[in-house]
Scaffold this motif. Structure first.
Motif, PDB file in Angstrom:
ATOM      1  N   ASP A  64       1.004  -1.262  -0.048  1.00 43.44           N
ATOM      2  CA  ASP A  64       0.156  -0.503   0.092  1.00 43.44           C
ATOM      3  C   ASP A  64       0.600   1.334   0.143  1.00 43.44           C
ATOM      4  O   ASP A  64       0.419   2.401  -0.973  1.00 43.44           O
ATOM      5  N   VAL A  67       2.634   1.653  -3.289  1.00 41.21           N
ATOM      6  CA  VAL A  67       1.790   2.356  -4.283  1.00 41.21           C
ATOM      7  C   VAL A  67       1.459   3.820  -4.266  1.00 41.21           C
ATOM      8  O   VAL A  67       1.892   4.207  -5.321  1.00 41.21           O
ATOM      9  N   VAL A  78       5.933   0.588 -12.070  1.00 45.68           N
ATOM     10  CA  VAL A  78       6.370  -0.084 -11.285  1.00 45.68           C
ATOM     11  C   VAL A  78       7.080  -1.880 -11.662  1.00 45.68           C
ATOM     12  O   VAL A  78       5.874  -2.477 -12.534  1.00 45.68           O
ATOM     13  N   ALA A  94      -2.960  -4.436  -6.964  1.00 47.19           N
ATOM     14  CA  ALA A  94      -2.917  -2.878  -6.438  1.00 47.19           C
ATOM     15  C   ALA A  94      -2.260  -1.692  -7.533  1.00 47.19           C
ATOM     16  O   ALA A  94      -2.789  -0.885  -8.070  1.00 47.19           O
ATOM     17  N   VAL A  95      -1.644  -2.530  -8.262  1.00 44.89           N
ATOM     18  CA  VAL A  95      -0.476  -0.995  -8.901  1.00 44.89           C
ATOM     19  C   VAL A  95      -1.699  -1.365 -10.035  1.00 44.89           C
ATOM     20  O   VAL A  95      -1.737  -0.205 -10.883  1.00 44.89           O
ATOM     21  N   ALA A  98      -4.388   0.824  -8.950  1.00 46.88           N
ATOM     22  CA  ALA A  98      -3.881   2.715  -8.883  1.00 46.88           C
ATOM     23  C   ALA A  98      -4.262   3.212 -10.863  1.00 46.88           C
ATOM     24  O   ALA A  98      -2.908   4.458 -10.355  1.00 46.88           O
ATOM     25  N   TRP A 102       2.061  -2.532 -14.781  1.00 47.23           N
ATOM     26  CA  TRP A 102       2.693  -3.667 -13.938  1.00 47.23           C
ATOM     27  C   TRP A 102       3.837  -4.348 -14.727  1.00 47.23           C
ATOM     28  O   TRP A 102       3.644  -5.201 -15.863  1.00 47.23           O
TER      29      TRP A 102
END
Length: 614
Positions: A64, A67, A78, A94-95, A98, A102
């Motif tokens: 968290d 990110v 990322v 999560a990446v 957002a 990835w």
């Protein structure tokens, strides 16, 4: 197109990814813990974001926070590197959630292969159920993660409960997942893997094989590509299985499928859904940049239908801050100097003056050599390591050189039990007898011309050093003219950084560097001993001292002051650099003192316990 990339990692792999980004014109963002505030990866990135804390669980395992850092720094992609969150499907989601790119396979592919038990089931395999004596030896293995953490070999059924407990604890600490499983342990097998690279258009490359059989604690030390001595049929089987595994989960990006090979049979181990530490040997052999290809695939570009052709042979050695002679104990301290000769690739996350701490993996660098043949690559890497200068904590440099020159390795007859068989001979110290004299002459050069001159020529100056665990004495004399002499040796030159000695007509050069009481002659470390030792600095016989800084994670059941103990019996465990290290009784006797408690942080040399021998 990717314009700004955050690397959710640290050290060598972050610096390596940043290097490719610089070549491609991509801006870079680093994340760092408090302990890594001045680390090289945080300094070389265009932007750095602090993750408050020091332990991995508070920093590099906080998806968290990472990110949020990517969004705050304006990154649009990322890259997870290896280790930490690189094989965490929730982090990948999560990446993506957002709105970031990835650099890795789809979360569902990570999920399918993240658990080694599920990966085996996907390929029609399964771990052992209830273990009996007939199943031994077996291997207890963490279902998540890698790097040798959470692994134990069990040869006696009575040892299985303790092995399961230790593996669970280590896996939970390293990966946040304490699930373990048991599988047959293949004795004398070779660790062989296949590098795969897949795009979003249905193309999957099998980029050759790698042999990673030289391991300590199930963690690789020396790797090479291609794996030597495999039949064409076995190579094709490895390729087919690797590609089948990738296609089975809709894989995208770079990954590695690992096997144990014994008696020309391949046993599937796992699929690592990330870039491997040893990826440079594949890059060297295929003349590619795997990180650049990862980025291209993530941007949606298609791979060529045919993979590139291999050429020559590549060899990689991992340089660790550890002491192989003391159960691979990790070492800490200041890295005063690290230099390697030209002609090899050196990937590192450290530079001169950096501090090697207790929180992370002790790997200092990876040295990679490429040549037309395996024999030439071996010679090139061993020679380069011999000329590599490492001033700082104890390292495995000499072990690497001896391993590369060992007949079992040069003839490609090695397997994963190599160090179990050969560690004593590979770590037997063979110090140059002239080393202490060179250190003493360099030290004497810096003094006043007449500081050590004596009117009685029979009385030499004496300097004592601790080298390879033993005390050595150097004797020399000052001359009336301000020079230096030593018995049996002609002193050709004695300077503060260079000493030239001649013995039996042969001249030898010794480069010397001093950092306080620590002296390095070449890469041999010596500690200058005081002329009058402090008698109060001695510990009582039977004292157990902490071999490394770390945290006491547990004390063995029943270990209390006054209890009888047997030689070799585990008393407690220290955790350092995410590995647990067993501290055992040095002799059979009575535990007369116990100064260690769970959760306690200790420094190297701290008194942990005392065993009075009976």
């Amino acid at each position: 197109m990717i314009s700004t990339l955050l690397v959710a990692n640290r050290g060598e792999i972050a610096c390596r990814i940043f290097r490719t980004c610089g070549e491609l014109g991509i801006r870079t963002v680093a994340v760092h813990s408090d302990a890594d505030e001045n680390a090289l990866h945080a300094r070389v990135a265009d932007t750095a974001v602090r993750l408050p804390g020091t332990a991995p669980a508070d920093t590099y395992l906080r998806g968290d926070l990472i990110v949020k850092a990517a969004v705050a720094a304006g990154a649009d992609a990322v890259h997870p590197g290896y280790g930490f969150l690189s094989e965490n499907a929730d982090f990948a989601r999560a990446v993506l959630d957002a709105g970031l790119v990835w650099i890795g396979p789809p979360p569902q592919a990570i999920e399918a292969m993240a658990s080694k038990t599920r990966a085996k089931q996907l390929l029609g395999l399964a771990p052992l159920g209830d273990v009996t004596a007939d199943d031994l030896p077996v291997l207890v293995k963490a279902a998540a993660g890698g790097g040798g953490r959470g692994m134990r070999i069990v040869r006696r059924l009575d040892d299985l409960p303790a092995a399961l407990e230790g593996a669970r604890a280590e896996a939970a600490s390293a990966f946040g997942d304490g699930e373990v499983f048991v599988e047959p342990y293949v004795e004398n097998g070779r660790h062989v893997e296949v590098q795969v690279l897949a795009d979003t258009h249905g193309t999957v490359w099998a980029l050759g094989t790698r042999d990673c059989s030289l391991q300590r604690r199930h963690q690789k030390v020396i790797e090479e590509a291609p794996a030597p001595g495999l039949t064409d049929e076995l190579i094709q089987e490895l390729y087919d299985t690797a590609v089948r595994a990738a296609r089975a989960v809709g894989y995208v990006g770079a990954g590695t499928v690992e096997f144990l090979v014994a008696d020309d049979k391949a046993h599937f181990l796992e699929m690592n859904t990330r870039l491997q530490v040893e990826h440079p040997v594949t890059e060297a052999v295929f003349d590619i940049d795997l990180v650049a290809l990862q980025l291209r695939v993530a941007e949606g570009h298609a791979l060529e239908i045919d993979s590139p052709r291999a050429r020559g042979h590549a060899m990689e050695a991992r340089l660790y801050a550890e002491d192989p002679a003391r159960d691979w104990a990790p070492q800490t301290g200041t890295l005063h100097r690290l230099t390697a000769p030209e002609g090899i690739r050196l990937d590192t996350g450290y530079t001169d003056g950096d501090d090697i701490g207790i929180h992370y993996d002790p790997m200092l660098a990876k040295a990679v050599a490429h040549a037309p043949t395996r024999a030439e690559a071996l010679r090139k890497l061993a020679g380069a390591l011999e000329r590599t200068v490492v001033h700082g904590p104890t390292t495995n440099r000499d072990l690497l050189i001896r391993s590369l020159r060992h007949k079992e390795f040069t003839t490609a007859r090695m397997d994963t039990g190599f160090y179990d068989r050969h560690l004593p001979e590979l770590t037997d110290p063979t110090p140059d007898p002239l080393t202490p004299l060179a250190a003493a002459l360099a030290d004497a050069h810096g003094r006043s011309r007449f500081a050590g001159w004596r009117n009685v020529p029979s009385q030499p100056q004496i300097k004592r050093y601790l080298m390879a665990g033993e005390e050595h004495e150097a004797r020399y004399r000052h001359t009336r003219g301000g020079g230096l002499t030593a018995d049996g040796v002609r002193v050709v030159h004695a300077g503060a950084t260079l000493v030239v000695l001649e013995v039996d007509g042969v001249r030898r050069k010794f480069e010397v560097a001093a950092y306080g009481d620590q002296v390095y002659v070449g890469s041999t470390s010596l500690t200058a001993l005081p002329r009058f030792p402090d008698p109060t600095a001695q510990h009582a016989a039977g004292s157990l001292l902490a071999p490394m800084p770390g945290t006491v994670v547990r004390v063995a059941e029943g270990v209390t002051v006054g209890a009888p103990v047997r030689a070799g019996e585990p008393l407690l465990w220290l955790e350092a650099m995410k590995m647990q290290h067993k501290i055992s009784a040095p002799a059979t006797g009575t535990l007369t003192a116990l100064h260690a408690t769970p959760g306690q942080q200790v420094q190297v040399g701290a008194l942990l316990a005392v065993v009075q021998e009976t």
